[in-house]
Design a protein around this motif. Structure first.
Motif, PDB file in Angstrom:
ATOM      1  N   THR A   1    -124.900  86.239 -80.586  1.00  0.00           N
ATOM      2  CA  THR A   1    -125.210  85.823 -81.948  1.00  0.00           C
ATOM      3  C   THR A   1    -126.479  86.537 -82.440  1.00  0.00           C
ATOM      4  OG1 THR A   1    -126.545  83.920 -81.245  1.00  0.00           O
ATOM      5  CG2 THR A   1    -124.178  83.570 -81.497  1.00  0.00           C
ATOM      6  N   ARG A   2    -126.873  86.223 -83.679  1.00  0.00           N
ATOM      7  CA  ARG A   2    -128.050  86.835 -84.275  1.00  0.00           C
ATOM      8  C   ARG A   2    -129.031  85.766 -84.721  1.00  0.00           C
ATOM      9  NH1 ARG A   2    -126.987  92.216 -85.293  1.00  0.00           N
ATOM     10  NH2 ARG A   2    -128.621  92.437 -86.868  1.00  0.00           N
ATOM     11  N   ALA A   3    -130.299  86.110 -84.683  1.00  0.00           N
ATOM     12  CA  ALA A   3    -131.363  85.221 -85.152  1.00  0.00           C
ATOM     13  C   ALA A   3    -132.251  86.000 -86.099  1.00  0.00           C
ATOM     14  CB  ALA A   3    -132.182  84.679 -83.976  1.00  0.00           C
TER      15      ALA A   3
ATOM     16  N   VAL B   1    -135.484  86.141 -78.666  1.00  0.00           N
ATOM     17  CA  VAL B   1    -135.629  85.161 -77.580  1.00  0.00           C
ATOM     18  C   VAL B   1    -135.261  85.815 -76.257  1.00  0.00           C
ATOM     19  CG1 VAL B   1    -135.021  82.857 -76.765  1.00  0.00           C
ATOM     20  CG2 VAL B   1    -134.854  83.386 -79.200  1.00  0.00           C
ATOM     21  N   SER B   2    -136.235  86.275 -75.528  1.00  0.00           N
ATOM     22  CA  SER B   2    -136.064  86.830 -74.184  1.00  0.00           C
ATOM     23  C   SER B   2    -137.456  87.140 -73.658  1.00  0.00           C
ATOM     24  CB  SER B   2    -135.211  88.111 -74.198  1.00  0.00           C
ATOM     25  OG  SER B   2    -135.859  89.139 -74.904  1.00  0.00           O
TER      26      SER B   2
ATOM     27  N   ARG C   1    -138.353  78.799 -81.589  1.00  0.00           N
ATOM     28  CA  ARG C   1    -137.779  77.970 -82.652  1.00  0.00           C
ATOM     29  C   ARG C   1    -136.478  78.564 -83.195  1.00  0.00           C
ATOM     30  NH1 ARG C   1    -137.133  77.211 -87.906  1.00  0.00           N
ATOM     31  NH2 ARG C   1    -137.309  75.087 -88.749  1.00  0.00           N
ATOM     32  N   PRO C   2    -136.383  79.900 -83.390  1.00  0.00           N
ATOM     33  CA  PRO C   2    -135.120  80.462 -83.882  1.00  0.00           C
ATOM     34  C   PRO C   2    -133.929  80.177 -82.972  1.00  0.00           C
ATOM     35  CG  PRO C   2    -136.895  82.049 -84.155  1.00  0.00           C
ATOM     36  CD  PRO C   2    -137.441  80.927 -83.330  1.00  0.00           C
ATOM     37  N   LEU C   3    -134.169  80.079 -81.661  1.00  0.00           N
ATOM     38  CA  LEU C   3    -133.057  79.752 -80.758  1.00  0.00           C
ATOM     39  C   LEU C   3    -132.515  78.362 -81.071  1.00  0.00           C
ATOM     40  CD1 LEU C   3    -131.227  80.253 -78.340  1.00  0.00           C
ATOM     41  CD2 LEU C   3    -133.061  79.421 -76.855  1.00  0.00           C
TER      42      LEU C   3
END
Length: 281
Positions: A164-166, A175-176, A214-216
């Motif tokens: 997916t995309r954020a 996120v990593s 937070r985006p996750l």
């Protein structure tokens, strides 16, 4: 008692699991960018050192891309285990491990993590749950009554949140481990260092972690709602900083009605899940 293996980017672990409890383990370091001989040699030596009973069907948890049904590695251009491409890992284990196993049941490491937590950890008692692992990348599993779902309402493509995309970018660019370190701007610092600095009051470190995680939560929110998950369990190396990770995810999830928690089994979750998967079905 069930013999299991977990292969990660920095280590391989062999363990004996009984009644959802790890009773013995052997661990060896491994370089994911090393040769096939190095990686598989470490796996075989680790499994042999465990001294499991002969004729065992081993549960083997490892990251993709991998043909889990055939036991063949499909790593190519992913920056880890590339030298294993096309190798029949199942045959290597059967020929190299002593005492000789009867077979191997392969599964994705994030699926193993979620299965372990569903069986004996933080997701126990929940019919539908989502497991997410945060480390070098983002792993995920959507479980319904212990079965992995790869499609259907509330399930991302192939059951993989990492696809997916954020905020308009591929999720793992936000996120990593590498994304957090890049955002922080100090390549000598690991995520644990950044977390320690955030706890010590450094505003930049706290902001980087919050803005990365937070985006996750925001990405997961609609999937969790549509899937009907009542538990969202988070594991992996970054979950060790749960005091910082948890609140950021919760903010991203908003009012999504789901119980959010860190893994109860810690690093043992994937081992327990692999043992559950490998037992006769």
């Amino acid at each position: 008692m069930r013999a299991v293996l977990e292969l990660g980017g920095t280590h391989v672990t062999a363990a004996l699991v009984e009644a959802a409890r790890v009773v013995r383990r052997v661990r060896r370091g491994v370089d994911a960018r090393g040769s096939a001989e190095h990686v598989l040699g470490a796996v075989v030596r680790c499994a042999t050192d465990l001294d499991a009973a002969p004729g065992e069907v081993w549960g083997v948890a490892l990251p993709g891309p991998f043909d889990y049904d055939k036991g063949v590695a499909r790593y190519e251009g992913v920056g880890k285990f590339d030298d294993l491409y096309g190798i029949d890992v199942g045959s290597v284990l059967l020929d190299g491990v002593w005492p000789r196993p009867a077979g191997a049941a392969f599964l994705n490491d994030a699926h193993a993590f979620a299965l372990g937590e569903w069986h004996a950890g933080a997701a126990r008692g929940h019919r539908r749950c989502v497991g997410v692992t945060l480390g070098t990348g983002v792993g995920s599993a959507f479980l319904a009554d212990g079965a992995v779902c790869r499609d259907g309402p509330g399930v991302p493509p192939l059951g993989r949140v990492d696809l997916t995309r954020a905020e308009g970018r591929p999720l793992e660019d936000t996120v990593s481990r590498r994304a957090v370190i890049a955002r922080y701007g100090d390549r000598a610092a690991d995520v644990r260092d950044i977390a320690a600095r955030a706890r010590a009051g450094e505003g930049r470190a706290a902001r980087v972690l919050y803005e990365s995680l937070r985006p996750l939560g925001a990405v997961l929110a609609p999937y969790v709602r549509d899937f009907g998950a009542t538990a969202l369990i988070v594991g992996g190396g970054m979950a060790a900083s749960w005091d910082l990770v948890g609140p950021a995810l919760r903010d991203g999830l908003g009012d999504t009605p789901v119980a959010l928690s860190a893994a109860a089994l810690g690093g043992d979750a994937a081992l327990v899940g692999a043992a559950l998967y490998a037992r006769p079905r």
